[in-house]
Design an enzyme around this catalytic site. Structure first.
Site, short mmCIF file in Angstrom:
data_model
loop_
_atom_site.label_atom_id
_atom_site.label_comp_id
_atom_site.label_asym_id
_atom_site.label_seq_id
_atom_site.Cartn_x
_atom_site.Cartn_y
_atom_site.Cartn_z
CD GLU A 42 -2.79 -1.28 2.41
OE1 GLU A 42 -3.96 -1.66 2.28
OE2 GLU A 42 -2.29 -1.05 3.52
C1 TNX Z 1 -4.63 -4.11 4.70
S1 TNX Z 1 -2.90 -6.40 4.40
C2 TNX Z 1 -3.37 -3.82 5.18
C3 TNX Z 1 -3.20 -3.39 6.56
C4 TNX Z 1 -4.52 -3.22 7.26
C5 TNX Z 1 -5.43 -4.36 6.89
C6 TNX Z 1 -6.73 -4.35 7.62
C7 TNX Z 1 -1.86 -5.37 4.25
C8 TNX Z 1 -0.60 -5.84 3.81
N1 TNX Z 1 -2.20 -4.11 4.53
O1 TNX Z 1 -2.47 -2.18 6.60
O2 TNX Z 1 -4.28 -3.20 8.63
O3 TNX Z 1 -5.67 -4.32 5.52
O4 TNX Z 1 -7.46 -5.49 7.37
#
Ligand code: TNX
Length: 603
Positions: free
Chosen positions: A395
């Site tokens: 992300e």
């Molecule tokens: C996605 S999964 C994210 C996290 C969040 C999560 C909540 C991932 C690698 N990144 O930053 O906490 O969703 O479900």
């Protein structure tokens, strides 16, 4: 002959049971039992013949073992004078001490640990035998473990329980458990295997085993043989200590939960926008400033290096490898608050205590950022005995693809320079391969050409599909905490998928294993952690450990049901999922001495 045997003794009782007897009136020696002694033995044996069956069946274990051969005529009853005999091997002895530590509180028995060479006349014996040289959890457990189809031959084929070939068939983590009326024997080629064996034994004892203080109970273990070893070498859970901070003792308790279900990796998500949780001497403000926030405005917190050492040592003793994650280049707001020089505009962002993602990143254009990465991964690697270092990589929405690629490739080199192997979220897939690297899949669609391509270039994969393995998702719409962006995940959804075939273009051989991540935006206490983990963690553990041939929802549901009373007794919070046929009352009422003597055993 001990009280657990079901055959009427034909040999005299061992002297140690009754103490030496004087010659009797007709001059019989102490070795020839007097009539009273014979009568006592016969009564004891008859009692055992009439004894109720063990309340737990040999096949009731979670995760399901590879091979189970019950022998209902060979139940073992743990007696007060039992001893635990073990090889001289230091690591095996440590497992024996841990077994004693598990059995003593509820039984109240002394259960001394003795050398296996010593004879222990008249006592019941648990024998732990490490046939090959023991290995330590500090070694590259995950990397060396059996992977995918490599582990599919039946372990029982040549595991006769005595030879080196048998130990080799059991692999790095397998074990063999033999329960007869005379003894319980756990055999393994490694201390990790012995450790998994004692977790199985623990589940085969009555649920009252989970009491912290002595209770009256018939400590019976169902007879037969289990030969067992894992399908995948990497079986883990992730705890996000960044969104909400969890104290060391909470983490240790989570490690205990992992160990119970034969999970062997704890991934700690140590850094995120809301907090930096691991001390780095060369960048002290990361924790002094970045560690003081968390979601919702609470006080946060962080681990000193000694705290972290305590966690990894506790884990290692339980054959759990800690995987530290430093999430880069995104999810870094807390670091930027502490060191604005790392921020793209060089101005400090405000501390962040919300739950949005994707807005922060360290400046990929500044050399100082790479010095920061080198220092951080260097210090964290030095503290970490396991082979892995998780770089995050998810992300980073504001970093253009080319810039992202350049950053990750440099960061991967910096990790390699520490001697560790990179794990990253599957967003790393389009970047250059690094020797041995592992991608952690958290998508929801089962089809990702970029990940499949990275696998063709040599990557292996840990499967954490968000719509099955994300234990921060709600169970049902009315679950009081949790997310639902990846859907609702009840126990069946957590259980009903196959890591070996889940991702298109990723063959079972490329699957290192499975992991259940627990993100903690909505999770604030240990009880809430447990509520989200149980009963889904055992479901994921079974996918990681058990051969696919054992996969069966109805059977799993029934085996799992018996664990509810164990969790209750152990004080573990859990979601009483309606799809599991939990026993209506405690499955195994704890009898008083009187009811034990007079009434048949209820189950
Ligand atoms: C996605 S999964 C994210 C996290 C969040 C999560 C909540 C991932 C690698 N990144 O930053 O906490 O969703 O479900």
């Amino acid at each position: 002959m001990h009280p657990g045997a079901v055959t009427v003794p034909t040999t005299p009782a061992a002297p140690s049971e009754t103490g030496p007897e004087p010659l009797d009136a007709v001059g019989l020696s102490a070795r020839q039992p007097a009539a009273a002694e014979l009568a006592r033995s016969a009564a004891r044996a008859a009692g055992e013949l009439l004894a109720p069956p063990a309340p737990v069946r040999l096949a009731d274990v979670v995760p399901a073992p590879e091979l189970v051969t019950p022998d209902p005529a060979a139940d073992f009853v743990l007696a007060e004078d039992a001893v635990i005999r073990v090889d001289a091997d230091r690591a095996a002895r440590d497992v024996a001490e841990q077994l004693a530590g598990l059995l003593r509180p509820a039984t109240g028995y002394p259960l001394p640990v003795t050398d296996s060479a010593a004879r222990a006349d008249g006592s019941l014996v648990l024998t732990l035998t490490s046939m090959a040289k023991s290995t330590d959890a500090a070694g590259p457990v995950g990397a060396a473990g059996p992977v995918g189809a490599a582990a599919s031959a039946p372990a029982g084929a040549n595991a006769d329980g005595t030879g080196r070939a048998a130990a080799e068939a059991l692999g790095d983590e397998g074990y063999r458990l033999d329960v007869t009326g005379a003894e319980i024997r756990i055999t393994a080629g490694s201390a990790a295997g012995l450790f998994h064996g004692i977790q199985t034994l623990r589940q085969l004892l009555p649920a009252a085993m989970e009491n912290a203080t002595p209770v009256a109970e018939r400590w019976v273990v169902p007879g037969g043989t289990i030969v067992d070893r894992p399908r995948f070498g990497y079986r883990g859970a992730m705890l996000d200590v960044a969104r909400h901070f969890f104290e060391v003792d909470d983490v240790l308790r989570v490690i205990d939960h992992l160990a119970r279900y034969k999970l062997n990796h704890l991934h700690l998500h140590l850094t995120d926008d809301q907090g930096w949780r691991i001390a780095v001497d060369s960048w002290p403000k990361l924790t002094e400033v970045g560690g003081t926030t968390e979601v919702g405005g609470g006080p946060g917190g962080w681990y000193t290096k000694d705290d972290y050492r305590r966690i990894v040592a506790y884990a290692a003793r339980r054959h759990v490898t800690v995987v530290p994650e430093i999430d880069l280049p995104g999810h870094t707001n807390a670091a930027l608050v502490a060191y604005p020089e790392l921020a793209p505009g060089k101005t400090p962002p405000p501390p962040y205590t919300g739950t949005e993602v994707g807005f922060s990143y360290v400046d990929p254009a500044d050399e100082r950022t790479y010095a920061f990465v080198a220092d951080v991964v260097g210090e964290v690697a030095a503290l970490t005995p396991g082979p892995w270092l998780h770089l995050g990589g998810d992300e980073a929405f504001k970093v253009p693809a080319d810039t992202y690629r350049g950053f990750i490739e440099r960061a991967q080199e910096l990790v390699a320079a520490t001697g560790k192997t990179v794990i990253g979220w599957h967003q790393l897939a389009p970047t250059g391969h690094a020797e041995g690297r592992v991608l952690q899949w958290w998508g929801t669609n089962g089809d990702d050409p970029e990940t499949a391509d990275a696998v063709r270039r040599g990557a292996r994969v840990i499967l954490s599909p968000a719509n099955h393995a994300y234990v921060d998702m709600k169970y049902t719409p009315d679950t009081p905490i949790g997310h639902d962006w990846a859907g609702l995940i009840d126990v069946r959804r957590a259980y009903d998928w196959d890591p070996g075939t889940h991702l298109t273009g990723v063959p079972a051989e490329a699957v290192l294993g499975v992991e259940a991540p627990l993100w903690t935006e909505t999770v604030t206490t240990l009880a809430e952690v447990e509520f989200m983990l149980f009963p889904r963690l055992p479901a994921i553990a079974e996918l990681g450990w058990s051969p696919r041939s054992t996969h069966d929802w109805a059977a799993f549901r029934d085996r799992l049901a018996g664990h509810g009373p164990r969790w209750t007794t152990a004080g573990i919070a859990f979601h009483p999922a309606p799809e599991i046929p939990w026993p209506a009352t405690p499955s195994h009422p704890i009898p008083t001495q009187r009811s034990r003597d007079e009434a048949p055993h209820t189950t």
